[in-house]
Design a protein around this motif. Structure first.
Motif, PDB file in Angstrom:
ATOM      1  N   PHE A  87      -1.147 -20.906  15.998  1.00 17.31           N
ATOM      2  CA  PHE A  87      -2.134 -21.958  15.750  1.00 17.31           C
ATOM      3  C   PHE A  87      -3.529 -21.514  16.197  1.00 17.31           C
ATOM      4  O   PHE A  87      -4.511 -21.705  15.479  1.00 17.31           O
ATOM      5  CB  PHE A  87      -1.725 -23.247  16.461  1.00 17.31           C
ATOM      6  CG  PHE A  87      -2.671 -24.384  16.233  1.00 17.31           C
ATOM      7  CD1 PHE A  87      -2.699 -25.044  15.020  1.00 17.31           C
ATOM      8  CD2 PHE A  87      -3.541 -24.785  17.239  1.00 17.31           C
ATOM      9  CE1 PHE A  87      -3.587 -26.099  14.807  1.00 17.31           C
ATOM     10  CE2 PHE A  87      -4.426 -25.828  17.039  1.00 17.31           C
ATOM     11  CZ  PHE A  87      -4.448 -26.490  15.814  1.00 17.31           C
ATOM     12  N   GLU A  90      -4.887 -18.948  13.822  1.00 14.37           N
ATOM     13  CA  GLU A  90      -5.282 -19.591  12.574  1.00 14.37           C
ATOM     14  C   GLU A  90      -6.642 -20.277  12.725  1.00 14.37           C
ATOM     15  O   GLU A  90      -7.513 -20.159  11.860  1.00 14.37           O
ATOM     16  CB  GLU A  90      -4.235 -20.619  12.145  1.00 14.37           C
ATOM     17  CG  GLU A  90      -4.625 -21.323  10.859  1.00 14.37           C
ATOM     18  CD  GLU A  90      -3.771 -22.534  10.563  1.00 14.37           C
ATOM     19  OE1 GLU A  90      -3.495 -22.751   9.376  1.00 14.37           O
ATOM     20  OE2 GLU A  90      -3.431 -23.262  11.510  1.00 14.37           O
ATOM     21  N   GLN A  91      -6.825 -20.993  13.832  1.00 10.99           N
ATOM     22  CA  GLN A  91      -8.095 -21.681  14.063  1.00 10.99           C
ATOM     23  C   GLN A  91      -9.250 -20.684  14.188  1.00 10.99           C
ATOM     24  O   GLN A  91     -10.341 -20.924  13.650  1.00 10.99           O
ATOM     25  CB  GLN A  91      -8.007 -22.555  15.315  1.00 10.99           C
ATOM     26  CG  GLN A  91      -7.033 -23.704  15.206  1.00 10.99           C
ATOM     27  CD  GLN A  91      -7.356 -24.641  14.055  1.00 10.99           C
ATOM     28  OE1 GLN A  91      -8.475 -25.134  13.932  1.00 10.99           O
ATOM     29  NE2 GLN A  91      -6.387 -24.878  13.190  1.00 10.99           N
ATOM     30  N   GLN A  94     -10.037 -19.268  10.718  1.00  7.28           N
ATOM     31  CA  GLN A  94     -10.746 -20.270   9.913  1.00  7.28           C
ATOM     32  C   GLN A  94     -12.197 -20.390  10.354  1.00  7.28           C
ATOM     33  O   GLN A  94     -13.094 -20.523   9.518  1.00  7.28           O
ATOM     34  CB  GLN A  94     -10.058 -21.629  10.013  1.00  7.28           C
ATOM     35  CG  GLN A  94      -8.820 -21.745   9.183  1.00  7.28           C
ATOM     36  CD  GLN A  94      -8.185 -23.125   9.288  1.00  7.28           C
ATOM     37  OE1 GLN A  94      -8.644 -24.000  10.001  1.00  7.28           O
ATOM     38  NE2 GLN A  94      -7.101 -23.318   8.549  1.00  7.28           N
ATOM     39  N   THR A 114       6.074 -29.981  11.558  1.00  8.74           N
ATOM     40  CA  THR A 114       4.767 -30.332  10.992  1.00  8.74           C
ATOM     41  C   THR A 114       4.734 -31.756  10.435  1.00  8.74           C
ATOM     42  O   THR A 114       3.651 -32.314  10.270  1.00  8.74           O
ATOM     43  CB  THR A 114       4.341 -29.344   9.891  1.00  8.74           C
ATOM     44  OG1 THR A 114       5.313 -29.345   8.849  1.00  8.74           O
ATOM     45  CG2 THR A 114       4.160 -27.944  10.457  1.00  8.74           C
ATOM     46  N   THR A 117       2.604 -33.978  12.537  1.00  5.86           N
ATOM     47  CA  THR A 117       1.171 -33.932  12.251  1.00  5.86           C
ATOM     48  C   THR A 117       0.849 -34.764  11.016  1.00  5.86           C
ATOM     49  O   THR A 117      -0.123 -35.521  11.001  1.00  5.86           O
ATOM     50  CB  THR A 117       0.709 -32.474  12.040  1.00  5.86           C
ATOM     51  OG1 THR A 117       1.045 -31.716  13.201  1.00  5.86           O
ATOM     52  CG2 THR A 117      -0.780 -32.398  11.783  1.00  5.86           C
ATOM     53  N   ASN A 130      -7.485 -33.671  12.083  1.00  5.43           N
ATOM     54  CA  ASN A 130      -8.094 -33.023  13.231  1.00  5.43           C
ATOM     55  C   ASN A 130      -7.049 -32.136  13.894  1.00  5.43           C
ATOM     56  O   ASN A 130      -5.853 -32.421  13.848  1.00  5.43           O
ATOM     57  CB  ASN A 130      -8.561 -34.119  14.202  1.00  5.43           C
ATOM     58  CG  ASN A 130      -9.445 -33.597  15.286  1.00  5.43           C
ATOM     59  OD1 ASN A 130      -9.241 -32.513  15.804  1.00  5.43           O
ATOM     60  ND2 ASN A 130     -10.441 -34.386  15.633  1.00  5.43           N
ATOM     61  N   TRP A 131      -7.482 -31.051  14.527  1.00  7.11           N
ATOM     62  CA  TRP A 131      -6.537 -30.148  15.185  1.00  7.11           C
ATOM     63  C   TRP A 131      -5.773 -30.838  16.299  1.00  7.11           C
ATOM     64  O   TRP A 131      -4.686 -30.409  16.670  1.00  7.11           O
ATOM     65  CB  TRP A 131      -7.238 -28.895  15.702  1.00  7.11           C
ATOM     66  CG  TRP A 131      -8.235 -29.157  16.788  1.00  7.11           C
ATOM     67  CD1 TRP A 131      -9.567 -29.407  16.631  1.00  7.11           C
ATOM     68  CD2 TRP A 131      -7.974 -29.217  18.190  1.00  7.11           C
ATOM     69  NE1 TRP A 131     -10.150 -29.623  17.848  1.00  7.11           N
ATOM     70  CE2 TRP A 131      -9.204 -29.504  18.832  1.00  7.11           C
ATOM     71  CE3 TRP A 131      -6.840 -29.060  18.969  1.00  7.11           C
ATOM     72  CZ2 TRP A 131      -9.313 -29.634  20.200  1.00  7.11           C
ATOM     73  CZ3 TRP A 131      -6.945 -29.185  20.346  1.00  7.11           C
ATOM     74  CH2 TRP A 131      -8.175 -29.459  20.941  1.00  7.11           C
ATOM     75  N   ALA A 134      -2.179 -31.755  15.721  1.00  2.91           N
ATOM     76  CA  ALA A 134      -1.177 -30.686  15.742  1.00  2.91           C
ATOM     77  C   ALA A 134      -0.506 -30.526  17.110  1.00  2.91           C
ATOM     78  O   ALA A 134       0.583 -29.959  17.185  1.00  2.91           O
ATOM     79  CB  ALA A 134      -1.818 -29.366  15.327  1.00  2.91           C
TER      80      ALA A 134
END
Length: 162
Positions: A87, A90-91, A94, A114, A117, A130-131, A134
């Motif tokens: 995660f 990935e953030q 991005q 998931t 989420t 929003n993150w 997650a």
């Protein structure tokens, strides 16, 4: 060490089944049409929710047969660390605009979580996911501890000889 890899292996298998079911669900929902409606999205969400819960319970039952809570917690920790690392990567990618589709494959071991989420995003009134939504999904592997047997330490009882 082999015991600790059982939970990640089971979630990998369950998540692969879930992804296949998603493809089949999508194919069925768009058969004969080329548009994706809000109603179809809702149907796909509920199919995924039901399948995720079923797979979660099946994995929990498998774990219950052979593992205590302590072992499941250790195994879940491996899965949580993996999910947090993926995660975070990935953030970061991005943020820098270098996102890769490899994350689609790296997320497979915790795909069954998931749905948490997705559910939080549906309940929320926010326009974007929003993150923060997650975080419960990332920590969800610890829910398998509920299926574990209680750890019973057996002590050796020595009888005094007279």
């Amino acid at each position: 060490m082999k015991k600790l890899l059982v939970l990640p292996a089971l979630t990998l298998i369950g998540s692969a089944i879930l992804r296949i079911a998603d493809v089949i669900t999508s194919a069925i929902l768009v058969a004969g049409t080329s548009e994706w409606t809000l109603e179809k999205g809702t149907t796909a969400f509920y199919v995924r929710l039901i399948l995720s819960v079923i797979l979660f319970v099946i994995i929990g039952i498998i774990l219950r047969r052979n593992y205590d809570r302590k072992t499941i917690a250790k195994s879940a920790t491996l899965l949580v660390i993996y999910s947090i690392v993926i995660f975070a990567l990935e953030q970061i990618t991005q943020y820098y605009g270098t996102y890769s589709m490899i994350f689609y494959w790296l997320y497979i071991p915790f795909e069954i979580f998931t749905i948490i989420t997705w559910a939080l995003a549906r309940i929320s009134t926010a326009e974007n996911i929003n993150w923060i939504y997650a975080i419960p999904s990332l920590l969800a592997p610890y829910l398998f501890v509920l299926f574990g047997k209680r750890y019973v330490r057996r002590s050796k009882v020595r009888f005094a000889r007279r």
